[in-house]
Write an enzyme that holds these catalytic residues in place. Sequence first.
Site, short mmCIF file in Angstrom:
data_model
loop_
_atom_site.label_atom_id
_atom_site.label_comp_id
_atom_site.label_asym_id
_atom_site.label_seq_id
_atom_site.Cartn_x
_atom_site.Cartn_y
_atom_site.Cartn_z
N ASP A 1 0.84 -1.21 0.00
CA ASP A 1 0.00 0.00 0.00
C ASP A 1 0.87 1.25 0.00
O ASP A 1 2.03 1.22 0.40
CB ASP A 1 -0.89 0.01 1.24
CG ASP A 1 -2.09 -0.90 1.08
OD1 ASP A 1 -2.35 -1.33 -0.06
OD2 ASP A 1 -2.76 -1.19 2.09
N LYS B 1 -3.55 3.32 -2.73
CA LYS B 1 -4.08 4.62 -3.16
C LYS B 1 -3.96 5.63 -2.03
O LYS B 1 -4.02 5.29 -0.86
CB LYS B 1 -5.52 4.50 -3.60
CG LYS B 1 -6.42 3.82 -2.60
CD LYS B 1 -7.83 3.73 -3.13
CE LYS B 1 -8.70 2.72 -2.43
NZ LYS B 1 -8.45 1.33 -2.73
N MET C 1 -9.01 8.13 8.31
CA MET C 1 -9.40 8.73 7.04
C MET C 1 -10.30 9.95 7.27
O MET C 1 -11.24 10.19 6.52
CB MET C 1 -10.09 7.71 6.14
CG MET C 1 -9.15 6.60 5.71
SD MET C 1 -9.93 5.34 4.70
CE MET C 1 -10.51 4.20 5.93
#
Length: 273
Positions: A49, A70, A182
């Site tokens: 990742d 991502k 996030m």
Amino acid sequence: MRRRPSISASSSRARIGRVWLVGAGPGDPELLTLRAVRALEQADLVLYDALIDPRVLGYAPRAQRFCVGKRAGKASVAQETTHALMIRAALAGKRVVRLKAGDPFVLGRGGEEVLALGHAGVPVEVVPGLSSAIAGPQAAGIPVTHRAMAQGFLVVSAVPEEAFFRIVPASPPAGLTVVVLMGLGARAAIAGGLTARGWPSSHPAAVVLGAHTPRQWSWTGALGELAPLALPADRADLPGIVVLGDVAHLGPRIASATSGFSLSNVEQRHGTA
Ligand SMILES: C[S@@+](CC[C@H](N)C(=O)[O-])C[C@H]1O[C@@H](n2cnc3c(N)ncnc32)[C@H](O)[C@@H]1O
């Protein structure tokens, strides 16, 4: 129904490789588990990742390495493509490490990946990692629980925002720490949405960027200060965690009590709340 590899049954056992779904922890390679290091050392292929510290990849010297992760605003490899890459390599006899930030089963799509591998008949082992949900606050001196302040904690993603507001209690929960992953980009929406529901703007809050990396930065303050909080421009690329709850205010004190033992170059900034 479980799909089996199309190679002949007699040769399949010998030829099928395997996949380790490995949690790399929050950043610092010293926080890898021994099992993670062993899997990396044996790997022919590492699919990692975007948040993985390059120093961690150094434990896989023989392996081909591809970034399939991502980050906000950047192109990424589709999840299905990652599944296909792992399956194809393992069926060709390769030892594959799928390397994920933190723990593979905490907001990391690890469950989906294991199911896809199982469906394809690929042997898979999960190697847990230290989740940033716990190790992230800790890096700034914040314990997610404390006997007198928080008897539990909630880990929640701010993507999508609707899910966040569905999960987080409408009134500020006594004795609960909320750890938001996030959530940096949504911090104004989080603060605005919670205060609109009745959370006091004085509710303790903290932000930790790049926890357990050499560029770590943290802030402690209050919910009302979260929306206008200016993050350091030179750290806009770092992942971050938002912590809501009384334990946030312990951060500076615990960080200074433990700073003599810090392995990384940690910068701290404390708000005014
Ligand atoms: C897709 S989630 C993966 C979480 C991961 N599986 C875990 O257990 O930590 C990515 C989010 O984790 C958080 N994160 C991961 N590593 C971090 C770090 N070193 N410092 C701060 N936040 C981090 C950020 O909120 C980031 O947006």
